[in-house]
Structures are given as structure tokens and as C-alpha cells.
Scaffold this active site. Structure first.
Site, PDB file in Angstrom:
ATOM      1  N   ILE A   1       0.865  -1.182   0.000  1.00  0.00           N
ATOM      2  CA  ILE A   1       0.000   0.000   0.000  1.00  0.00           C
ATOM      3  C   ILE A   1       0.898   1.226   0.000  1.00  0.00           C
ATOM      4  O   ILE A   1       1.671   1.461   0.932  1.00  0.00           O
ATOM      5  CB  ILE A   1      -0.937  -0.017   1.223  1.00  0.00           C
ATOM      6  CG1 ILE A   1      -1.829  -1.255   1.194  1.00  0.00           C
ATOM      7  CG2 ILE A   1      -1.771   1.266   1.272  1.00  0.00           C
ATOM      8  CD1 ILE A   1      -2.710  -1.399  -0.035  1.00  0.00           C
TER       9      ILE A   1
ATOM     10  N   GLY B   1      -3.242  -3.549  -7.742  1.00  0.00           N
ATOM     11  CA  GLY B   1      -4.250  -2.505  -7.901  1.00  0.00           C
ATOM     12  C   GLY B   1      -5.238  -2.509  -6.752  1.00  0.00           C
ATOM     13  O   GLY B   1      -5.524  -3.553  -6.167  1.00  0.00           O
TER      14      GLY B   1
ATOM     15  N   GLU C   1     -10.488  -1.344  -7.826  1.00  0.00           N
ATOM     16  CA  GLU C   1     -11.732  -2.047  -8.120  1.00  0.00           C
ATOM     17  C   GLU C   1     -12.144  -3.052  -7.053  1.00  0.00           C
ATOM     18  O   GLU C   1     -13.317  -3.321  -6.881  1.00  0.00           O
ATOM     19  CB  GLU C   1     -11.626  -2.782  -9.481  1.00  0.00           C
ATOM     20  CG  GLU C   1     -10.627  -2.099 -10.363  1.00  0.00           C
ATOM     21  CD  GLU C   1     -10.975  -1.921 -11.822  1.00  0.00           C
ATOM     22  OE1 GLU C   1     -12.103  -2.152 -12.241  1.00  0.00           O
ATOM     23  OE2 GLU C   1     -10.049  -1.518 -12.557  1.00  0.00           O
TER      24      GLU C   1
END
Lengths: 179, 329, 713
Positions: free
Chosen positions: C595, C667, C670
């Protein structure tokens, strides 16, 4: 009867007077963005359904997309460009920045203008749809998270930043209450 | 949006003089006129801006009611201590509508004249008998989940979107207006016209008339009133069903009851049959349900809006039960 | 010549929370979006869309409109510049929807038929409303339903398989002690970014300049060059700030219209879509009809997984919503079958929308898992533990990392799952029935080649240039932190310049791949630059620039199942007498790699979960069968969650390292939405005892389902 469909108006925006010719069809939102280069006020839906264009009219929040510019003459208009104290951010702006009360930033000026008004409306004792008992005897409602959520619901945020928006409004309200 | 003239007026005679033009519209907050002009649903040639008329006060009447000026904003109406004290359901109804921004702009007079939010009405590429008489009503065979179950016709099944009007209907509000020929008034029950085969004719206001205000007659029962609105999100959405209710119970019996429904008809629906059945009878959930059923017996449902019958019935029972329990405490 | 001054950072920037680089500009209104850059002589274009759903344009009667005040042009199929769609762009073949005004055919309602250009937007709007277009109407078909005629299985490519099979599903179902066989539907959903699509185009000394709002300026520039047969070097697209995108901001008709009008009129032209136009011009998520069959032993071990999904596309372009792909990663079984089928109807072309495939697919499969847990009398988390695969269930490849169970453990602890009584319909608080639910989540972690340039400036600062896009994700800030660490300086010394096609080829902001792909390119360039600087010798006035291209490195990455994972938890309150559903709290725990910026990452996870809530309860576009058009195509008719709908949502993450990956970023854009709607639907079942298999869970559906036990319609 033929009516004149345009005129010269004077708008008072962030304390400054601007005289400009307008087509009567021009909304306050378009006058700010297209004519006065004050593009901080955003156009999200142009139909009063999202709140992105929120400004303060005579100190009260309003959607500038449904406000005709010609009808705003004579009123005090405050936009996002006019809420900070010079370089010093308004407490609501600072809280949105610190707590990440936004993502794409497009609804943000409207959220901030709305939040400034929410804090004042609450201070004035206005109830909301989240207020359990609206009778004056019940006293003013505390500005709980649920009260903030309801009062801020006229400002849609598609990125889904509501959680931190509520926290930012609460923090700013606390800061102003303490000030 | 076609080009139009703009005239700001400061007294009622001036407003009426300009408003006599059949292509003129009175502009209050603009929250349901400017949007319709943008989408081509309404195309006035002249806007008569009435916001600065001296009609922005809320005053107590000698009889113990309230007189509310037509240009009072929704926000000021809902925040007014006497409205909140004497007619809390009215304050709640106004607060349940739209958003803080829109309530600051919208006026009482304009709120009464809101147009339906039927998706066929607001899309000028679609047929709609309300917009273009005789063009047809696609909602009946199309999308009508939020359309009328009471008082509709084969020509139009749209619902009136106002929350405020539902509470006003429950409290026997009277609408006052001025015309070039003098003043007039219409009880709310007669203000909105039946749909019939003229859905484009929405109110009984004479042509060119200017709404000047509303009076609410004294109604002690209204002090124990509330408004509940169900919608498809928690805020900032029109009702799919709403109820304004007031109840006076003594010794377990209903002395007086007021009921009005929203989002079920082309106008706020005063539930007089239900009130009649309840008055003098026991204040029990069973009686409340029977009364709601009596009122809703006239419902004519379409394939996708039959849930509204259950919704309104359940709201009536829940709200009256709660009011009765509070009265018993 | 100056020499490097000591700007070495003492602490790593990555991993600590930083407010957004452009934050001050956003909260003061100074940040300018595409429609907000002033230009001298700017003209305004307004699109006119078809009012029929199928047929031909007979005539566009522009004469009367041309005589209206301020009108400069009416472009239509009879006079518009020619374009070509015969090319393969960065993201494949273009949707012919962008080739506006090239023929007289109308394949759907809301198809562009003309552009009116005027001196002011007020004039353009009125002229667009007044423009008479005559059509020859033909019968249309917009009726989507499960298994309807015309449904077909699209062709597979090596990367995108329409159908996968393993074992004998029917035999395993027959041998199963417990079977779930259920159909789920999700409606047409729209991105509805708050900023409408806007583009300004003008010709500047032989170069086409476009100010746009997009997810990839290089992508748009290359496609515009192809469409207009221009030298790619002569097209420049910039997109500094983007007011939300979610998959909708690629190459769209408004950019093409702006370029056409600027070309014809020889002056700058801006085209901004209206909110209503957005509902037919920028794509949407197809409705889905999904059948899921699960067979298991009594102890919950899966014997059969069968997920058959159907979506729609337009008659001009095939887009497949890959809902069934979700199970290929999540759950193994002796027999495994997944297929995504499609039917072409007279509707606009759907497109990618936040977690395409995974969002609707996870609703169906994670709801079915909950139904299986109920039937097996098992805890839903225990059921997932029982079926945790050690390799890709379909691919057989190892996972680069898979920390799903760690997410469930941490989530269960924080949510208080252990205290849950599994029986439905038991908890009441006033008029509200309360329930809790959970679901798993996954989303692929991809990467694509990108280039970057990093410059050591003479004043000791660094400038990074990369055609990245910050659509609200915080990418500009994340990349600043990445660059700072890679260059061993504090973030204040980094000038991050993005969203300019002149900066070169780079991945778009999409597929949860942007930050990972861009970070790789920046890290590579920064590493080489540091080596150059280490040689000493000072910095010339123009600085020292190093460019990178990750094509080779990305291509060398070992084949793995690379995904983010997550565990979603929700508590709901349901009033079955009014049909109202309120979400009381949500918790998401994610295993999503390294992160970069915890402050903005949390916002992104929570934003995704908010989308999941909105998908569960609110979102639904309704198509009128008679006209073929949407009903209520505005933000009062298309509801997404308002502030009052959204409770306190918490998101957090567990360690998720991937030693095989030089960047370690996965990612996060989403995965927040994935599984969230299922967790809420599962909680509604726990509250009421009623399964809701059709989204959104509207008040009317809850009301009509009262007393039902099988499921709600």
C-alpha cells in the site's frame, strides 16, 4: 409582446462587483464559469440533482445551476474561491484536505460550500429529516454523524468519499465551535 | 431553452400585469421551472420574478392557525417554531423533500405547482399526455413502478411529487391567490384537478393567477402529527409512498384523525374514507389496518406498482400505532 | 552547472499517509478540469442524439437552425469530415460509436446524429433542441432476458476465455449431497462520474491540441490520430484533472466531435456532454442474468461449480461483461464450468465499469456460496476455508500470493463475527430486523508496459514525466511517493507531471493496473538516474533526463495467478413493512500488495465498498421497451448512494508481499466493490430469511417478498 431577452447585470461575487451583459438564459453557474472565470463551481448535472454547483446566496447554500444569473442580481454570491481567508484555508477546506474528504475533487467545492452552510444552519437551530423530534420544545438537535449525513445528502459524490466527508464536516464543526 | 424576457416585480399588481401574458411564468426559486426549461418541457416567453414580493412572512391567524406567504422558502417554513410546534408533520414533510440547497431556494407557492417527475414527462422526446395532450401515456405499459394507484386515468398515471402538499392536505390548508379581477381562494382539496382526460390541466387556479399564500386553520390534532416518507434511497429522492398522520386518542378511542398519502396519486391524497371509518372507533392496529384497507379499496394497480398498496397500508398502521402509544403514555 | 545538494530523505515516503499533492487546488476550486480552461474564440458544440432506437436518418433539417442567432455549424452524416475505425488501438478495436456522423444508420436510441456549434452554449442548446431530424423508423429489440434467442458464446482469445471446462459438472452435481441452483440478475448500471465528459479541440500551428477528461491521454491521442488519419506526433491530448471516470472516460464521441468542429471552423471548440447524453454515449455496465449451480459434499467440499452468465452488447460492437470469470480464481471443484454469453441488441455499447465482470459475477457466486453454507449448516467463512485452492482452479498456475483467509480472519475478529447466530430473522430493533453477512472478493493484479522520464534539475529537484492519469485515485500523489523513495529524496523535491500524451506511451488508469505499471517505469528510470548522478560531475542547466520503458521487464514476468483478495462484511437493518434497507456498517479487509499511500488507499477501498452498497440497494437504469430509450436518464432517475445511505465504512489491509514482483504493488481501484453487494444481500437474508437474487434490493422487492422463503422477484 416582444420582450428583451438579454440585459446588462451586476453580480456581487466574493465581495466584488462584476458588470456583464447576459442572455437571460444564462444560469448563475454558467456566468461564474464561462464569464467570470470562476470555475471552482462545478457543473455535474445542470438540473439540481447533484449539488456540485452549490454556492452561497446571501449566506445560504443554493444550487447555481437552477439560479438564473439575471435573478441573482443584488444578492451576495459566495463561491469556493471566496471562502478562505487569504492563504488561510477555511476550517472546512482544511478538514477536507487533512481527512481526504474527496477523491476526484469534482464535487468538492460544492461539498465544502454546503458544509459551511450546514454548520451555520445547525447553529441556527434548524432541524433536519434526521431530527427525531422537530418541535422547538425538543431543543436543537446535536450534530451527530446521522445529522451530518442527512444534511449533506444534497451533494452527491460518485467516488464514494462520504465517510471521510462526514468526518471532515464533524471536525470542522468542532473546530468552529471551539473557536 | 428558448430566449425569454425577464421582469422582476416588487408588488402584486405589477406581477399580475406581467403574468397576464399566457406565455409568462412566475419565477420563484426556479427549482422546478429552470430545469424544465432546460429540458424543453416548458418554454415560457417571459419570466416574472416574484421572489421579492412582500409575501415572505409566516404569521399566526386570529383563529389560531397560520398564514404562510407564497415566497416563504421551504427552509424558513420548516425552521419556523410555530410550524414545528403546531404542525410538526408539515415541518417534517418539507424537510423530507429535496436537499438543503433546494429548500433554501424553493418557495411555498412554487412547491404547490411542482410538476410530476414521471420519466416520460421529463423527457421531451417521449409521448406524454400531460406535456402534449393526445400523444399518449407510455408509462401505463412501460415504466410505472412509481406511478399512481389512486385517482389515475387511462390518460395519465403520474404522481404529484410534493411532500409539503401531503401535510397541507392533511391539515385542510387553503390556497390564496390574486387575479386581475381580485383575490380568490381554493381549499387544497379543490386546488388540484382530477386527472380525467385532461392531465395537462393540473390546478384550478384561474389563468394568470398568482398564489399569494396558504392559510392553515387551527388544528389541535396536528400538534401530534408526523410525516413518513419511503423512497429508493435514504435522502434526496422523491417518495415512492408517504403518509402524513395526526391522531387524537382519548380513552382508547379515536377522537380525531388526519391522514393524507403522497406519491400515490396525481395530487396529495386525503384519506377521508379511512378517517371516517376510524373516528369514534377503537385506536387499535386492527382498526388502523381496516381503515387503510377501506381507503385503498379504490386502488387500481398496474403490474409494477401494486407494492404501494401494502406500503401505504403498513405506514398507516405503523404511524397511527406509534401515535396511539405515545398518547397513552 | 550546479551540484546536487543534500536532499536525501531520512524516512521512506511510501507506506505513510500523505495528503494529495493537488489537494489544496481541489479544496480551493483552483484545480481546472477539462471544460474549464478558457480559450479565446471558443465555440460551443452541443450534440443531438437519435430519438429512435433503430432505423435510418432521412434528413437533418439544418437550414432553419443555421439562421438562429450565433449558430456556426451543424455537422451531420451529410457534411462531417470522414474518419476511419479500421485500426487496432491501445485497447483494441474502437467502438464504432466514436465514428460519429459517418452514415445514416441509427443502431440505438441516443445515437449521435448531429452536432450544433454556436458562439455560446445557450445558443447551441436551443438550436440542438430546435433541430428537426427525420427518420425512417424500423422495429427494434431491446428486450434482455436469460437465454433469449440470439444469445451466443463469444470467441475466446488466449487472454480472455469465454468458456472454461474441467470435469463432468452434471455427474458431480448428481453425486453431491447438497446442491444450490439459483438465478441472479443485475441491472444496467452507469458510471455517472460527477464531471461530465468534456473536450476542447483546436489546431495550433499544424498540431491538434485536445484538452480532455480521460483515463489515458496517450490512448486518446493515438486513437484520434488513427480516426482522423493524422501523424501521431501531431496530436497532443492533456487531461490534468479528471472528475471521476470508472471506465467511462476513454475515446468517446465528444472528443471526435470537438476535433471535427475545430477542423471545420478553424477555431477552438468545446463539447461537453449533458448528464442525459452521458447515459447513452459513454458506455455502461450491461445487465446480467447469471445461473449458478454448486454441488458439495455434506461437509461443504465443492464437487461442482457451474457459473453461466449472460450479458448484452450493441449491434455495432461486441463488449463482454465477464461475470463468470470470477469463479476461475476463487473456488476449485472436481468439475468446473464457467461461461460468459452475450446477445446483441439495439442498445448503446456497454463498456468497462469499475470491476467489470467481477462486480456482477461476485454478487452471483458469493450469494450462492452463502446459500450453500445455509444448506450445509456451515458458517460461510468456514465454507470458504474448506474450499480454498492452492493453485488457480482453472489455470493450475501457482498464486503469486493469496491471503484471502488472512483477510477473513482479521475481518471476522474486528467485525465480531464469532458472536453471530447463523439463524435468520431473529434480531429486531424497533421496526428494523438486523442481520450480518460476508463475502469474499478478488480482482486481477495486472501490469502493462509504460514509459517514464525522470529529470534531475539543476536546482536539486526532480521532475517526473509520465502519461499517467489521476482520475481521483490519488495516483499523482502515490507516484510522487514512489519517485521520492526511488530517488532517495523527500516528496517535496519531486515535481510530478502527468496526463500529457507528449510524455509518451503508458498504461491507462484502468483495470487496477495504472499505479503498478507507472510505478515500475518511474522506479526504473529513477534507478538509472541515481546511477548516473552517482558518477558525479554536476547537473547542466537543462538537467539530466533518463527515460525508461518497461516493455521487456513486464514481458519477462513469470506466469502466475496474480490477484488482490479481500473479505467483505456488512450489517444491515431491514424494515419489511416499508421495504427500506439500511446498511449499518461495513468492514473490508484486503490483501492487495504494498500500500503506497495509506490515506488515499483507504479512501479508494471505502469508495469501492460504497459502490458495492450502491449497487446492492440503489443502482438501476430502466430501458423503455417501446421506445428503446432509458427512462429517467438523469441523477434524479438514476440513483446512486447519497450521503445518508452510507454508514461508517472501515477498510484495512493485511500484509501481502509478492517476492516475485519488483514493484509489489497490486491494484486497489476495483476490489472494494467486489463482493460488497453479495455481503449486503447475504446480510439481508440473515435479517429477514429472504434471499434477494435480483439487484437492486429495492423497497418494492422487499415488501413483496415478505413471508416468502424461496427468494424475491
Amino acid at each position: 409582446m416582444a420582450h428583451s431577452t438579454a440585459g446588462v447585470i451586476t453580480l456581487t461575487v466574493n465581495g466584488e462587483k462584476h458588470t456583464l451583459p447576459v442572455d437571460h438564459r444564462t444560469t448563475l453557474l454558467d456566468a461564474l464559469r464561462e464569464r467570470l472565470d470562476l470555475t471552482g463551481t462545478k457543473k455535474g448535472c445542470d438540473l439540481g440533482q447533484c449539488g456540485a454547483c452549490t454556492v452561497l446566496l446571501d449566506g445560504r447554500r443554493a444550487v447555481s445551476c437552477l439560479q438564473l444569473a439575471v435573478a441573482a442580481e443584488g444578492r451576495e454570491i459566495t463561491t469556493i474561491e471566496g471562502v478562505s481567508d487569504g492563504e488561510r484555508l477555511h476550517p472546512v477546506q482544511q478538514a477536507f484536505l487533512d481527512l481526504d474528504g474527496y477523491q476526484c475533487g469534482y464535487c468538492t467545492p460544492g461539498q465544502i460550500c454546503s458544509a459551511i452552510a450546514v454548520i451555520e444552519e445547525h447553529a441556527a437551530g434548524w432541524p433536519s429529516a434526521a431530527t427525531a423530534d422537530v418541535r422547538p420544545e425538543a431543543g436543537p438537535p446535536p450534530l451527530t454523524a446521522d445529522e451530518i449525513r442527512e444534511r449533506m445528502s444534497g451533494n452527491l459524490c460518485r467516488c464514494g468519499a462520504y465517510v471521510s466527508i462526514v468526518q471532515a464536516v464533524a471536525q470542522a464543526a468542532d473546530a468552529e465551535g471551539a473557536a | 431553452m428558448r430566449e425569454f424576457g425577464y421582469q422582476r416585480v416588487f408588488d402584486v399588481p405589477d406581477a399580475l400585469a406581467f403574468g397576464a401574458d399566457p406565455e409568462a411564468r412566475y419565477l420563484g426559486g426556479g427549482t422546478n421551472l429552470v430545469d424544465l426549461m432546460k429540458t424543453g418541457v416548458d418554454r415560457p416567453a417571459l419570466l416574472v420574478d416574484v421572489r421579492e414580493l412582500p409575501l415572505d412572512r409566516i404569521e399566526a391567524t386570529d383563529s389560531g392557525g397560520l398564514r404562510i406567504g407564497a415566497t416563504v422558502t421551504n427552509s424558513d417554513l420548516a425552521a419556523h417554531p410555530e410550524v414545528r410546534r403546531r404542525y410538526p408533520a408539515l415541518a417534517q414533510a418539507v424537510l423530507a423533500g429535496a436537499s438543503g440547497q433546494l429548500r433554501n431556494m424553493a418557495t411555498v407557492g412554487g412547491n404547490l405547482l411542482q410538476r410530476t417527475r414521471c420519466g416520460y414527462f421529463t423527457d421531451s422526446s417521449q409521448p406524454c399526455n400531460k406535456r402534449i395532450p393526445g400523444s399518449g401515456c407510455p408509462a401505463i405499459k412501460g415504466e410505472h413502478r412509481n406511478h399512481a394507484i389512486l385517482g389515475a386515468s387511462e390518460h395519465c398515471v403520474a404522481v404529484h411529487p410534493s411532500d409539503m402538499s401531503v401535510a397541507l392536505a392533511a391539515f385542510d390548508a387553503v390556497v390564496h391567490y390574486e387575479t386581475a379581477d381580485g383575490p380568490g381562494e381554493l381549499p387544497l382539496a379543490e386546488f388540484y384537478l382530477p386527472v380525467g382526460d385532461t392531465p395537462h390541466l393540473e390546478t384550478a387556479l384561474p389563468s394568470g393567477a398568482l398564489i399569494t399564500g396558504i392559510t392553515l386553520p387551527p388544528a389541535p390534532v396536528a400538534a401530534d402529527s408526523r410525516y413518513r416518507k419511503v423512497r429508493e434511497r435514504a435522502s434526496y429522492a422523491f417518495a415512492i409512498g408517504s403518509v402524513a398522520a395526526a391522531l387524537d386518542v382519548r380513552d382508547g378511542a379515536v377522537r380525531e384523525v388526519r391522514l393524507a398519502f403522497g406519491a400515490v396519486a396525481s395530487r396529495p391524497w386525503r384519506a377521508r374514507e379511512a378517517e371516517r371509518v376510524l373516528t369514534g372507533g377503537p385506536a387499535t392496529p386492527h382498526a388502523f389496518a381496516d381503515a387503510a384497507d377501506t381507503e385503498l379499496a379504490a386502488a387500481e394497480v398496474l403490474p409494477h406498482n401494486r407494492y404501494k398498496v401494502a406500503l401505504v397500508r403498513n405506514l398507516v398502521v405503523a404511524m397511527l400505532t406509534e401515535l396511539a402509544e405515545e398518547a397513552a403514555r | 552547472m550546479t551540484t546536487m545538494t543534500g536532499t536525501t530523505a531520512t524516512a521512506a515516503a511510501v507506506g505513510t499517509g500523505h495528503t494529495r499533492v493537488e489537494g489544496r487546488a481541489k479544496v480551493t476550486g483552483a484545480a481546472r478540469y477539462a471544460g474549464e480552461i478558457p480559450f479565446a474564440e471558443l465555440a460551443h458544440g452541443w450534440l443531438v442524439l437519435s430519438t429512435i432506437a433503430r432505423g435510418r436518418i432521412r434528413s437533418v433539417e439544418s437550414g432553419p437552425v443555421m439562421s438562429m442567432p450565433g449558430i456556426l455549424a451543424v455537422l451531420h452524416h451529410g457534411n462531417a469530415p470522414r474518419v476511419t475505425t479500421d485500426y487496432t488501438g491501445l485497447l483494441g478495436r474502437p467502438d464504432p460509436t466514436v465514428a460519429v456522423f459517418q452514415h445514416d444508420r441509427v443502431p440505438c436510441a441516443g445515437w449521435p446524429v448531429a452536432l450544433v456549434v454556436a458562439e455560446t452554449s445557450e445558443q447551441a442548446r436551443e438550436a440542438a433542441a430546435a433541430l428537426v431530424v427525420r427518420y425512417d423508423d424500423e422495429p427494434h429489440d431491446v428486450a434482455f432476458s436469460a437465454g433469449r434467442p440470439g444469445t451466443y458464446t463469444p470467441e475466446s482469445s488466449p487472454r480472455l476465455q469465454a468458456e472454461t471446462r474441467k470435469g463432468d459438472v452434471e455427474a458431480e452435481l448428481a453425486a453431491s449431497a447438497v446442491v444450490v441452483d439459483a438465478e441472479y440478475t443485475t441491472p444496467e448500471e452507469h458510471h455517472t462520474s460527477l464531471e461530465p465528459h468534456a473536450a476542447m479541440a483546436h489546431w495550433d500551428g499544424g498540431r491538434l491540441e485536445v484538452v480532455d477528461s480521460n483515463q489515458g491521454s496517450r490512448w486518446v491521442a493515438e486513437d484520434l490520430a488513427q480516426l482522423f488519419s493524422l501523424d501521431p506526433a501531431s496530436v497532443r491530448v492533456r487531461s490534468e484533472h479528471v472528475g471521476g471516470a470508472f471506465g467511462s472516460k476513454g475515446v468517446r464521441p465528444h472528443q471526435v466531435c470537438a476535433v471535427m468542429a475545430a477542423t471545420v471552423l478553424h477555431r477552438p471548440v468545446r463539447v461537453v456532454l449533458t448528464r442525459r447524453q452521458m447515459f447513452s454515449l459513454v458506455g455502461y455496465r450491461s445487465p446480467t442474468a447469471q445461473r449458478v449451480r454448486l454441488g458439495a459434499d455434506a461437509d461443504g467440499r465443492l464437487r461442482a461449480v457451474d457459473h453461466q452468465a449472460q450479458n448484452l452488447t450493441s449491434t455495432v460492437h461486441e463488449f463482454v461483461e465477464r461475470s463468470a470469470a470470477y469463479g476461475r480464481v476463487m473456488y476449485d471443484a472436481d468439475a468446473h464450468h464457467t461461461v460468459d454469453r452475450v446477445v446483441a441488441l439495439d442498445v448503446p455499447t456497454p463498456t468497462w465499469m469499475r470491476a467489470p465482470g467481477e462486480a456482477p459475477g461476485s454478487f452471483a457466486l458469493e450469494s450462492a456460496l452463502d446459500e450453500l453454507a445455509e444448506k450445509c449448516g456451515m458458517d460461510p467463512i468456514a465454507l470458504r476455508e474448506r474450499n480454498e485452492p492452492d493453485r488457480g482452479p482453472v489455470s493450475g498456475l501457482p498464486f503469486s500470493s493469496r491471503n484471502l483467509l488472512a483477510c477473513f480472519r482479521e475481518g471476522a475478529r474486528r467485525f465480531g463475527w464469532a458472536d453471530r447466530d447463523p439463524r435468520p430473522g431473529l434480531r429486531r430493533e424497533g421496526r428494523w430486523l438486523l442481520g450480518t453477512g460476508t463475502a469474499a472478493a478478488t480482482f486481477p493484479s495486472g501490469v502493462a508496459p509504460s514509459t517514464a522520464a525522470v529529470t534531475a534539475e539543476a536546482d536539486g529537484t526532480f521532475t517526473v514525466r509520465i502519461t499517467a492519469a489521476d482520475v481521483g485515485t490519488g495516483a499523482r500523489t502515490a507516484l510522487t511517493l514512489i519517485a521520492a523513495d526511488a530517488l532517495h529524496v523527500a516528496p517535496e523535491h519531486i515535481r510530478m507531471r502527468i496526463a500529457d500524451s507528449d510524455f509518451g506511451q503508458a498504461m491507462v488508469a484502468g483495470g487496477s493496473m495504472g499505479t503498478r505499471s507507472w510505478a515500475w517505469a518511474i522506479t526504473t528510470a529513477a534507478g538509472e538516474l541515481r546511477e548516473r548522478l552517482a558518477l558525479g560531475g554536476g547537473i547542466p542547466p537543462e538537467g539530466i533526463t533518463v527515460r525508461s520503458d518497461t516493455t521487456e521487464a513486464v514481458g519477462a514476468l513469470a506466469m502466475r495467478e496474480r490477484h488482490s483478495f479481500g473479505a467483505q462484511f456488512a450489517e444491515v437493518a431491514v424494515d419489511v413493512s416499508s421495504g427500506e434497507v439500511r446498511v449499518r456498517r461495513m468492514l473490508g479487509i484486503f490483501a492487495a500488495g504494498r500500500i503506497v499511500n495509506p490515506l488515499t488507499a483507504r479512501s479508494q477501498f471505502i469508495g469501492g465498498m460504497t459502490w458495492g452498497l450502491s449497487m446492492a440497494l440503489h443502482e438501476e437504469a430502466v430501458r423503455d421497451q417501446a421506445s428503446g430509450a432509458l427512462v429517467g436518464a438523469d441523477l434524479a432517475g438514476y440513483h446512486f448512494a447519497a450521503n445518508a445511505d452510507v454508514p461508517l465504512i472501515e477498510a484495512d489491509w493485511v500484509d501481502d508481499t509478492d517476492n516475485d514482483d519488483p514493484i509489489g504493488i497490486k491494484g486497489i481501484g476495483e476490489i472494494g466493490i467486489v463482493g460488497a453487494a453479495a455481503a449486503i444481500a447475504n446480510a439481508v437474508w440473515h435479517a429477514t430469511g429472504v434471499r434477494h437474487r435480483h439487484l437492486p434490493i429495492r423497497p418494492d422487492r422487499v415488501l413483496l417478498a415478505v413471508g416468502g422463503t424461496g427468494g424475491a422477484g
